[in-house]
Design a protein around this motif. Structure first.
Motif, PDB file in Angstrom:
ATOM      1  N   SER A  88       0.747  -1.222  -0.155  1.00 20.80           N
ATOM      2  CA  SER A  88       0.054   0.134  -0.146  1.00 20.80           C
ATOM      3  C   SER A  88       0.993   1.254   0.079  1.00 20.80           C
ATOM      4  N   GLY A  89       2.333   1.150   0.152  1.00 22.16           N
ATOM      5  CA  GLY A  89       3.033   2.185   0.180  1.00 22.16           C
ATOM      6  C   GLY A  89       3.226   2.799   1.582  1.00 22.16           C
ATOM      7  N   SER A  90       2.501   2.176   2.657  1.00 31.52           N
ATOM      8  CA  SER A  90       2.686   2.621   3.800  1.00 31.52           C
ATOM      9  C   SER A  90       3.989   2.273   4.593  1.00 31.52           C
ATOM     10  N   ALA A  91       4.536   2.899   5.646  1.00 34.99           N
ATOM     11  CA  ALA A  91       5.575   2.405   6.394  1.00 34.99           C
ATOM     12  C   ALA A  91       5.494   1.458   7.439  1.00 34.99           C
ATOM     13  N   SER A  92       6.407   0.860   7.821  1.00 36.54           N
ATOM     14  CA  SER A  92       6.331   0.026   9.006  1.00 36.54           C
ATOM     15  C   SER A  92       6.065   0.805  10.232  1.00 36.54           C
ATOM     16  N   PRO A  93       5.789   0.130  11.418  1.00 36.04           N
ATOM     17  CA  PRO A  93       5.464   0.935  12.683  1.00 36.04           C
ATOM     18  C   PRO A  93       6.840   1.576  12.935  1.00 36.04           C
ATOM     19  N   PRO A  94       6.857   2.620  13.873  1.00 39.65           N
ATOM     20  CA  PRO A  94       8.282   3.372  14.436  1.00 39.65           C
ATOM     21  C   PRO A  94       9.099   2.322  14.876  1.00 39.65           C
ATOM     22  N   CYS A  95      10.331   2.814  14.841  1.00 39.55           N
ATOM     23  CA  CYS A  95      11.529   2.003  15.563  1.00 39.55           C
ATOM     24  C   CYS A  95      11.057   1.457  16.992  1.00 39.55           C
ATOM     25  N   ASP A  96      11.446   0.358  17.491  1.00 41.34           N
ATOM     26  CA  ASP A  96      11.277  -0.386  18.496  1.00 41.34           C
ATOM     27  C   ASP A  96      12.722   0.063  19.258  1.00 41.34           C
ATOM     28  N   TYR A  97      12.661   1.137  20.124  1.00 42.40           N
ATOM     29  CA  TYR A  97      14.086   1.550  20.587  1.00 42.40           C
ATOM     30  C   TYR A  97      14.482   0.737  21.915  1.00 42.40           C
ATOM     31  N   SER A  98      13.399   0.021  22.384  1.00 36.08           N
ATOM     32  CA  SER A  98      13.677  -0.813  23.733  1.00 36.08           C
ATOM     33  C   SER A  98      14.440  -2.063  23.255  1.00 36.08           C
ATOM     34  N   ASP A  99      14.668  -2.468  22.023  1.00 37.05           N
ATOM     35  CA  ASP A  99      15.240  -3.720  21.752  1.00 37.05           C
ATOM     36  C   ASP A  99      16.825  -3.399  21.056  1.00 37.05           C
ATOM     37  N   GLY A 100      17.680  -3.694  21.955  1.00 39.13           N
ATOM     38  CA  GLY A 100      19.015  -3.410  21.259  1.00 39.13           C
ATOM     39  C   GLY A 100      20.335  -3.564  22.130  1.00 39.13           C
ATOM     40  N   GLU A 101      21.065  -3.177  22.164  1.00 36.42           N
ATOM     41  CA  GLU A 101      22.512  -3.502  22.938  1.00 36.42           C
ATOM     42  C   GLU A 101      23.395  -2.302  23.059  1.00 36.42           C
ATOM     43  N   TRP A 102      24.142  -2.097  24.161  1.00 37.93           N
ATOM     44  CA  TRP A 102      25.181  -1.021  24.423  1.00 37.93           C
ATOM     45  C   TRP A 102      26.492  -1.394  23.678  1.00 37.93           C
ATOM     46  N   VAL A 103      26.960  -0.465  22.833  1.00 37.60           N
ATOM     47  CA  VAL A 103      28.139  -0.644  22.088  1.00 37.60           C
ATOM     48  C   VAL A 103      29.130   0.409  22.612  1.00 37.60           C
ATOM     49  N   PRO A 104      30.463   0.247  22.180  1.00 41.20           N
ATOM     50  CA  PRO A 104      31.486   1.100  22.565  1.00 41.20           C
ATOM     51  C   PRO A 104      31.440   2.530  21.711  1.00 41.20           C
ATOM     52  N   ASP A 117      10.286   3.910  25.992  1.00 37.62           N
ATOM     53  CA  ASP A 117      10.353   2.652  26.632  1.00 37.62           C
ATOM     54  C   ASP A 117      11.704   2.414  26.936  1.00 37.62           C
ATOM     55  N   VAL A 118      12.209   2.860  28.015  1.00 33.05           N
ATOM     56  CA  VAL A 118      13.667   2.999  28.496  1.00 33.05           C
ATOM     57  C   VAL A 118      14.166   1.789  29.304  1.00 33.05           C
ATOM     58  N   THR A 119      12.977   0.887  29.869  1.00 34.08           N
ATOM     59  CA  THR A 119      13.370  -0.125  30.900  1.00 34.08           C
ATOM     60  C   THR A 119      14.333  -1.294  30.608  1.00 34.08           C
ATOM     61  N   ARG A 120      14.499  -1.815  29.214  1.00 35.49           N
ATOM     62  CA  ARG A 120      15.421  -2.567  29.119  1.00 35.49           C
ATOM     63  C   ARG A 120      16.956  -2.024  28.956  1.00 35.49           C
ATOM     64  N   LEU A 121      16.991  -0.843  28.187  1.00 36.25           N
ATOM     65  CA  LEU A 121      18.314  -0.404  28.152  1.00 36.25           C
ATOM     66  C   LEU A 121      18.935   0.220  29.328  1.00 36.25           C
ATOM     67  N   ALA A 122      17.845   0.772  30.249  1.00 37.03           N
ATOM     68  CA  ALA A 122      18.533   1.054  31.623  1.00 37.03           C
ATOM     69  C   ALA A 122      19.021  -0.270  32.630  1.00 37.03           C
ATOM     70  N   ASN A 123      17.976  -1.110  32.229  1.00 39.66           N
ATOM     71  CA  ASN A 123      18.278  -2.356  33.086  1.00 39.66           C
ATOM     72  C   ASN A 123      19.794  -2.936  32.968  1.00 39.66           C
ATOM     73  N   LEU A 124      20.647  -2.616  31.554  1.00 39.32           N
ATOM     74  CA  LEU A 124      21.738  -2.976  31.528  1.00 39.32           C
ATOM     75  C   LEU A 124      23.038  -2.217  31.636  1.00 39.32           C
TER      76      LEU A 124
END
Length: 453
Positions: free
Chosen positions: A103-119, A397-404
Motif C-alpha cells: 500500500s506504500g505505507s511505512a512499517s511501525p516506528p522504531c522499537d528503541y527498547s530492543d538493542g545493545e550497548w556498544v562502545p 520505553d527505556v526499561t530494558r536499556l536502563a536495566n543493562l
C-alpha cells in the motif's frame, strides 16, 4: 600519418561514385550490427541480471563490520543524519528495513527498547563543570569519580537507527514551545539531562524556582523563545507525602484526586514527559472514594498488605484518562517514560553497593518481575489512548536499556570525596539515579525522535 589521411579521403569519394542501389545495400549492412549493439547495451530486458542475493548480502555486511569495530574506529564515524521532518528518522515512503508495503505505507516506528550497548569513543556533549543545572547528587565527574568508561557507550537498536542527540534539532522543535517534565526525581534527572544537552548550544536562564530542593523550576532559552519546566509530582495523583521526622512513614495516596500543581497548568504546556515509579515502592496507604482501599508495607498499621502494582496501574491509567478528558481536543504530546530499574548489589551505606564498571549483556541481566509489570502498565495505558485525536500519547520505553547499565549510577560519588573518612567509613550510595552525563542522556535521544515523529 601523412599518407593515411589522403588514402582515407580517397576511399570515401570512391564510395560516393557507386550506383545508388549498391550504395544503399552497403549502408544497410553497416547499420544492422550497430542496431544490434545498441539493443544489447541499452535494453534492460536484454541486459544480464545480477544475482538476487547480491544486494541483501551487501546490506548484511555493513552492520557486522560495525558491530566489531574497535573503539578508536568508532571515533572516526559521523553520527547518522537527522530524521526527515515528520517521519521520526525515516525517509518518505521507506520503512526501517528499506522495504515498502504494497500500500506504500511505512512499517511501525522504531522499537528503541530492543538493542545493545556498544562502545562509543565520542565525548559527551557536556561535563560536570560546563552545565549548571545538574543536581549535586548526580554530578559524578565533579565529585571525583575516577573511572570514565561509563561515558563511552551508546545504545544501538537492533532493527533501526537511534541518531546521536542533536541540540540544534531539539531547539528548532522547542522554539515557541513549552516542554514540562512531571513526576519524581527520575523525571527531574531526565529534565536536567535535557537542559545540559541543550545548554551545549544555547544557554538557558532559570526564571522560576519554588519548593523544597527546587522541586518546581522553569528555564527559558531566550533566543528560541523556548521553555522547559520541572514539576514535582512523585505519584502523579494527589499525595500527602510521608514525613518521617514527624513519625509519618507512609504516603497517603488519593487515587481519585489529581495533582493540580501540574494538571491545572497543562493548558499552557505543549508537551509533557511523565515519569514515576519508585515512590510506589515506598510504604503507602491508598484512598479511593473516601475510604482506604489498600496499603503497601503497612504491617504497623494493622491493615492487610496490598501489592503496589494495582495502585501504580490506577494512578497511571486515571491520570492519562484525565489528561485526555481535559485536553483531548488539543494538539499536545504526552510522553510517559517507563520504569528505570535500580542496581543495588550491596548495602546502601557501604562501598560496593553498585560496583560494576561495564554494561550488562542482555543474556546476563533480564528484567525482574517488578520491572516487567511496571513497564507493561505504562505501555498498556499509553496504547489505550493512542490515535484517539490530536492529543498524542507516546511511551519512552527505556526499561530494558536502563536495566543493562549498572555502571551509570553515582554510587558513592553523590558527594565530593566520599572516602575521606577512610575505606570503612559509612558512605551513602545512589544506585537509582543516573550520573550526568551518563545513560540518562539516551532517554532524551529517544525523546527527540518522539517529538520529531
Amino acid at each position: 600519418m601523412g599518407t593515411n589521411f589522403p588514402q582515407s579521403h580517397h576511399l570515401q569519394t570512391t564510395h560516393l561514385s557507386l550506383p545508388r542501389k549498391q550504395f544503399l545495400s552497403y549502408v544497410l549492412y553497416a547499420l544492422l550490427p550497430l542496431a544490434l549493439l545498441h539493443y544489447l547495451l541499452f535494453n534492460p530486458l536484454a541486459a544480464p541480471k545480477p544475482p538476487l542475493l547480491a544486494q541483501p548480502q551487501a546490506r548484511e555486511a555493513a552492520p557486522s563490520q560495525h558491530r566489531h569495530a574497535p573503539v578508536n574506529a568508532l571515533e572516526e564515524q559521523l553520527p547518522p543524519p537527522p530524521p526527515a521532518p515528520g517521519r521520526g528518522g525515516e525517509a518518505l515512503g521507506e520503512t526501517q528495513g528499506g522495504d515498502v508495503s504494497a500500500s506504500g505505507s511505512a512499517s511501525p516506528p522504531c522499537d528503541y527498547s530492543d538493542g545493545e550497548w556498544v562502545p562509543d569513543a565520542r565525548p559527551p556533549l557536556y561535563d560536570g563543570t560546563s552545565c549548571g543545572t545538574i543536581k549535586d547528587g548526580q554530578n559524578c565527574m565533579a565529585h571525583g569519580r575516577p573511572d570514565t568508561g561509563y561515558l563511552h557507550w551508546r545504545w544501538r537498536p537492533r532493527r533501526c537507527d537511534l541518531p546521536a542527540f542533536s541540540p540544534e534539532a531539539f531547539l528548532r522543535w522547542l522554539r515557541n514551545r513549552h516542554l514540562a517534565f512531571v513526576g519524581d526525581s527520575m523525571a527531574r534527572n531526565q529534565g536536567e539531562s535535557l537542559l545540559c544537552l541543550l545548554a551545549s548550544r544555547s544557554r538557558p536562564d532559570l526564571v522560576y524556582r519554588d519548593g523544597e530542593e527546587n522541586r518546581f523550576r522553569r528555564w527559558v532559552f531566550r533566543e528560541h523563545n523556548a521553555t522547559v519546566s520541572i514539576f514535582w509530582s512523585p505519584l502523579l495523583v494527589r499525595v500527602a507525602e510521608k514525613a518521617e521526622h514527624a513519625g509519618v512513614r507512609h504516603n497517603n495516596v488519593f487515587l481519585d484526586s489529581f495533582d493540580e500543581r501540574w494538571m491545572s497548568r497543562l493548558g499552557g504546556i505543549d508537551a509533557a514527559v511523565l515519569s514515576v515509579g519508585h515512590w510506589f515502592l515506598i510504604p503507602g496507604v491508598y484512598h479511593d472514594g473516601g475510604r482506604v482501599v489498600g496499603c503497601h508495607d503497612c504491617a504497623d498499621l494493622n491493615r492487610t498488605e496490598t501489592a503496589f502494582f494495582g495502585a501504580f496501574k490506577e494512578a497511571v491509567r486515571r491520570t492519562l484518562a484525565e489528561v485526555a478528558r481535559r485536553h483531548g481536543a488539543d494538539s499536545k504530546l504526552v510522553a510517559v517514560t517507563t520504569f528505570s530499574p535500580a542496581h543495588f548489589e550491596g548495602d546502601w551505606d557501604k562501598a560496593g553497593a553498585c560496583p560494576r564498571r561495564h554494561p550488562y549483556r542482555e543474556d546476563e541481566k533480564g528484567l525482574g518481575y517488578t520491572e516487567k509489570e511496571m513497564r507493561r502498565t505504562v505501555l498498556e495505558a499509553v496504547a489505550a489512548h493512542a490515535g484517539a485525536g490530536p492529543l498524542r500519547f507516546a511511551a519512552l520505553d527505556v526499561t530494558r536499556l536502563a536495566n543493562l547499565r549498572p555502571d551509570g549510577h553515582p554510587g558513592p560519588y553523590m558527594r565530593s570525596d566520599p572516602f575521606a573518612g577512610g575505606p570503612d567509613a559509612r558512605v551513602q550510595n545512589d544506585c537509582v539515579h543516573w550520573c550526568m552525563p551518563g545513560p540518562i542522556d539516551t532517554f532524551n535521544e529517544i525523546l527527540l525522535q518522539t517529538v520529531a515523529g
